[in-house]
Design an enzyme around this catalytic site. Structure first.
Site, mmCIF file in Angstrom:
data_model
loop_
_atom_site.group_PDB
_atom_site.id
_atom_site.type_symbol
_atom_site.label_atom_id
_atom_site.label_comp_id
_atom_site.label_asym_id
_atom_site.label_seq_id
_atom_site.Cartn_x
_atom_site.Cartn_y
_atom_site.Cartn_z
ATOM 1 N N ASP A 119 -14.672 15.811 -23.093
ATOM 2 C CA ASP A 119 -15.050 14.488 -22.590
ATOM 3 C C ASP A 119 -14.521 13.389 -23.502
ATOM 4 O OD1 ASP A 119 -16.624 15.845 -20.783
ATOM 5 O OD2 ASP A 119 -18.415 15.669 -22.027
HETATM 6 N N1 URA Z 1 -19.399 20.324 -23.027
HETATM 7 C C1 URA Z 1 -19.558 19.002 -22.817
HETATM 8 O O1 URA Z 1 -20.637 18.569 -22.413
HETATM 9 N N2 URA Z 1 -18.516 18.196 -23.053
HETATM 10 C C2 URA Z 1 -17.332 18.631 -23.516
HETATM 11 O O2 URA Z 1 -16.424 17.839 -23.720
HETATM 12 C C3 URA Z 1 -17.182 20.012 -23.732
HETATM 13 C C4 URA Z 1 -18.231 20.839 -23.483
#
Ligand code: URA
Length: 258
Positions: A119
């Site tokens: 993310d």
């Molecule tokens: N889990 C999440 O919530 N975000 C990420 O970027 C990777 C795993």
């Protein structure tokens, strides 16, 4: 009289699925190629191909993405391990103009794409490659490579919360349970947890903690299979060693976990 069979006039060739061809040419992962097809960006012999599963003959058919020809990969295959900082996006472009992960490895001339995604606000270990085959293997749900995350949450994450996390939570897209979870630090203000998952569902860690009513303050991926982030500073990268790439391929083949 037995009539002699005419010789075949053209060499026999093999067909391959369009999305696999695009991935093997190093343009994108197979999943990303499927999205490109759905978006109408791919044409075969000048005709837009929006249906999944079309097979092409690489020796005869002309494939284009956004009007540009797609050719089998002749450039060397490269894979890097990047330490993604918060505030970078894993897409190849962003209509909102946010910083892109590819800007962090702009000194590499090859067109690398991220293997999976972290993310915008997640930091940590991200592989970027121009090797479509490797990306496919690593991203295929069948090959469940371990991913380790360090999560800082607001408030005290106590034994009860840990037990609930270990027992698993119900998410919109089905149940989710870490392979392992442990508390690293604990206080009334904030706590740090280490957890390992084998899946790669969208925002999975954040959603798991949200289901337990914990606000994630900071999320970092510290390990992917046997690859650790150690030694790679935030915003920096290093090439994978050939043995590391070979081992990743092998693990994906054998469905090894860690
Ligand atoms: N889990 C999440 O919530 N975000 C990420 O970027 C990777 C795993």
């Amino acid at each position: 009289m037995i009539k002699e069979k005419p010789f075949r006039k053209e060499a026999p060739t093999e067909t391959v699925r369009l999305q696999k061809f695009i991935a093997d040419c190093g343009l994108a992962s197979r999943r990303r190629a499927e999205v490109m097809i759905t978006e109408g960006r791919v044409a075969v012999n000048g005709i837009p191909a929006t249906r999944q599963g079309i097979k092409i003959d690489p020796a005869r058919d002309r494939v284009t993405v956004d009007g540009r020809p797609v050719k089998p990969q002749s450039a060397p295959r490269l894979t890097i391990m990047l330490h993604k900082p918060q505030g970078y996006i894993c897409s190849m472009d962003d209509p909102e103009g946010r910083p892109l992960v590819k800007e962090l490895h702009r000194e590499i001339k090859a067109r690398l794409f991220p293997v999976g995604r972290l993310d915008y606000n997640t930091s940590g270990l991200l592989l970027c490659t121009n090797d479509g085959q490797l990306a496919n293997r690593l991203m295929h749900p069948r090959y469940k490579l371990e991913k380790e995350y360090l999560v800082t949450v607001a408030g005290r994450f106590d034994g009860q919360a840990l037990a609930a996390l270990r027992a698993g939570v119900e998410l919109e897209d089905g149940p989710a349970r870490p392979l392992r979870a442990e508390i690293m630090e604990q206080s009334n203000q904030r706590s740090r947890i280490k957890l390992v998952i084998a899946e790669g569902r969208n925002r999975q860690v954040r959603r798991m903690l949200d289901a337990l009513d914990f606000k994630v303050l900071y999320l970092l991926r510290s390990r992917l299979a046997f690859l650790h982030l150690k030694g790679v500073k935030r915003g920096k990268w290093r090439y994978l060693e050939p043995w590391e790439t070979r081992r990743l391929f092998k693990m994906a083949e054998e469905g090894e976990k860690g």
